[in-house]
Design a protein around this motif. Structure first.
Motif, short mmCIF file in Angstrom:
data_model
loop_
_atom_site.label_atom_id
_atom_site.label_comp_id
_atom_site.label_asym_id
_atom_site.label_seq_id
_atom_site.Cartn_x
_atom_site.Cartn_y
_atom_site.Cartn_z
N THR A 168 -29.86 5.57 -96.12
CA THR A 168 -30.00 5.82 -94.68
C THR A 168 -31.61 5.57 -94.59
OG1 THR A 168 -30.42 8.23 -95.02
CG2 THR A 168 -28.36 7.65 -94.72
N GLY A 169 -31.92 5.48 -93.03
CA GLY A 169 -33.15 5.28 -92.54
C GLY A 169 -33.88 6.63 -92.48
N THR A 170 -35.28 6.69 -92.08
CA THR A 170 -36.15 7.84 -92.06
C THR A 170 -35.47 9.00 -91.66
OG1 THR A 170 -37.97 6.27 -91.84
CG2 THR A 170 -38.39 8.61 -91.28
N MET A 176 -31.49 6.83 -87.79
CA MET A 176 -30.87 7.27 -88.98
C MET A 176 -29.73 8.18 -88.58
SD MET A 176 -30.90 10.67 -90.48
CE MET A 176 -29.79 10.85 -91.76
N ARG A 177 -29.86 9.26 -87.59
CA ARG A 177 -28.88 9.97 -87.26
C ARG A 177 -27.91 9.40 -86.46
NH1 ARG A 177 -32.86 14.91 -84.92
NH2 ARG A 177 -33.04 15.85 -86.89
N GLN A 178 -28.40 8.54 -85.51
CA GLN A 178 -27.20 7.76 -84.78
C GLN A 178 -26.23 6.78 -85.42
OE1 GLN A 178 -28.34 6.97 -80.91
NE2 GLN A 178 -29.24 9.28 -80.56
N ARG A 179 -26.87 5.94 -86.33
CA ARG A 179 -26.27 4.98 -87.14
C ARG A 179 -25.08 5.65 -88.01
NH1 ARG A 179 -31.49 0.70 -88.11
NH2 ARG A 179 -31.33 0.12 -86.07
N HIS A 180 -25.77 6.72 -88.68
CA HIS A 180 -24.74 7.35 -89.62
C HIS A 180 -23.62 8.17 -88.81
CE1 HIS A 180 -23.53 10.19 -92.83
NE2 HIS A 180 -23.42 11.10 -91.91
N ALA A 181 -23.99 8.78 -87.69
CA ALA A 181 -22.92 9.55 -86.88
C ALA A 181 -21.89 8.26 -86.35
CB ALA A 181 -23.59 10.19 -85.67
N ASP A 202 -35.79 5.74 -96.32
CA ASP A 202 -36.92 5.64 -95.19
C ASP A 202 -37.00 4.49 -94.71
OD1 ASP A 202 -38.86 6.86 -94.09
OD2 ASP A 202 -40.63 6.94 -95.77
N PHE A 203 -36.13 3.53 -94.43
CA PHE A 203 -36.13 2.19 -93.94
C PHE A 203 -37.13 1.29 -94.55
CE2 PHE A 203 -35.23 4.10 -89.84
CZ PHE A 203 -34.07 3.42 -89.72
N ASN A 230 -31.11 -0.51 -92.88
CA ASN A 230 -31.92 -1.55 -92.18
C ASN A 230 -32.12 -2.74 -93.28
OD1 ASN A 230 -34.21 -0.79 -93.91
ND2 ASN A 230 -35.72 -1.10 -92.37
N ASP A 231 -32.71 -3.88 -92.86
CA ASP A 231 -32.39 -5.12 -93.71
C ASP A 231 -33.49 -5.10 -94.95
OD1 ASP A 231 -30.96 -6.47 -91.92
OD2 ASP A 231 -32.57 -7.65 -90.88
N GLU A 232 -34.74 -4.27 -94.70
CA GLU A 232 -35.91 -4.16 -95.64
C GLU A 232 -34.98 -3.34 -97.02
OE1 GLU A 232 -37.11 -4.62 -93.06
OE2 GLU A 232 -38.53 -6.24 -94.36
#
Ligand code: GYE
Length: 324
Positions: A168-170, A176-181, A202-203, A230-232
């Motif tokens: 997940t992202g930061t 992070m919250r919405q992509r997961h949800a 943390d992206f 994310n891509d990174e």
């Protein structure tokens, strides 16, 4: 000698006046509008592309831009917003690194009569009307699109069980919250799908690699899918999968979000299966909104850009250069 000194002085004044024309934040603008923008940092190609786009669009619209980079720290963003208030800019915009903890500084801006635009990410405010609008992607929909791809792919491959490692992202950030949800709400309807674990990357590319090592140590080749926010982080994770003797894109399906050029190249190589687009090009909408606010005109509450999915379901060689 005197002549030479006079010449050098004139040359110096000329150079200074030229560079002065480009200095961010100077009042010399076509619109007479000064916009203070607090950027999160430089953590990803997305972020660097977003900063560049905002700088270019400010220039194109004749808006004086005071841009500050917070190096991922909320305290730096709060301090930057306070400087913008002290400078009495016309409009303040910022991309909040996390959702909570903005009320005090936003109340200060409100008392100073300076409108606030949220760019990219949202906040969770205790009070209404501290900000005017949000210009950013629909992250929930991005999570849904990632999951829908996975369901289609599982059907196509005839998979009976799908075990997912989520990077997940930061933590506590909107994407992070919405992509997961969005992802969870969509896979929930499919009994084949199981998230083994979700961990915070943390992206960052380095954290993506660390998370992947953790997953490989713990679950090995039980992992069917890596869903990375994310891509990174995806680009950090891929070499770790290869070091473990597995083929990313084949032994493990890889799903990413952003759609920067580097990830699209890896998609073309077949080591990523799907990239959900998240466009960093928010500058035009930002400048147009700032101008409307300065003129006391109404603005749209939410502006979401159109986004698409790039995947191995189509001919990826046709994807046009991404520009970030
Ligand atoms: O996905 C990531 C960046 O907030 C949409 O932040 C943005 C995210 C983007 O660091 O690469």
């Amino acid at each position: 000698m005197i002549k030479r000194n006079v010449f050098l002085l004139i040359l110096a004044i000329f150079i200074l006046s030229l560079s002065g024309c480009k200095k961010a934040g100077e009042e010399r603008t076509d619109t007479g509008l000064v916009l203070g923008f607090s950027q999160i940092g430089s953590e990803s190609a997305w972020r660097i592309g977003n900063t560049k786009d905002i700088e270019e669009q400010a220039e194109a619209y004749g808006i004086g831009l005071m841009l500050e980079n917070a190096n991922q720290k909320q305290d730096n963003q709060i301090a930057a917003i306070r400087r913008f208030i002290a400078y009495r800019v016309d409009v303040i915009a910022f991309s909040p690194v996390v959702e909570e903890g903005w009320d005090n500084v936003l109340k200060e801006a409100k008392e100073a009569g300076i409108p606030i635009i949220l760019v990219d990410r949202d906040i969770n405010a205790g009070e209404q009307d501290l900000t005017t609008c949000l210009i950013g992607a629909d992250f929930y929909k991005e999570g849904v699109m990632a999951a829908e791809y996975l369901i289609r792919k599982a059907d196509a491959l005839g998979l009976e069980q799908v075990r997912i490692a989520e990077i997940t992202g930061t933590e506590n950030s909107t994407p992070m919250r919405q992509r997961h949800a969005g992802f969870m709400d969509t896979i929930e309807k499919d009994p084949r799908m199981q998230v083994l674990e979700s961990i915070d990357g943390d992206f960052l590319k380095s954290r993506g690699a660390e998370c992947m090592r953790y997953f490989l140590d713990k679950y090995g080749d039980e992992i069917d899918v890596v869903f990375s926010h994310n891509d990174e982080m995806t680009i950090g994770a891929i070499p770790e999968i290869e070091k473990a003797g597995l083929a990313p894109g084949k032994d493990m399906l890889i799903i990413s979000i952003d759609g920067g050029q580097e990830a699209i190249n890896v998609l073309k190589e077949g080591k990523i299966n799907c990239v959900v687009e998240c466009t960093p090009k928010l500058g035009k909408a930002l400048m147009e909104t700032a101008i409307r606010l300065k003129n006391n005109e109404s603005v749209e509450k939410i502006i979401h850009p159109e986004e698409q999915v790039f995947s191995d379901e189509t001919d990826v060689s046709l994807i046009a250069p991404r520009g970030y």
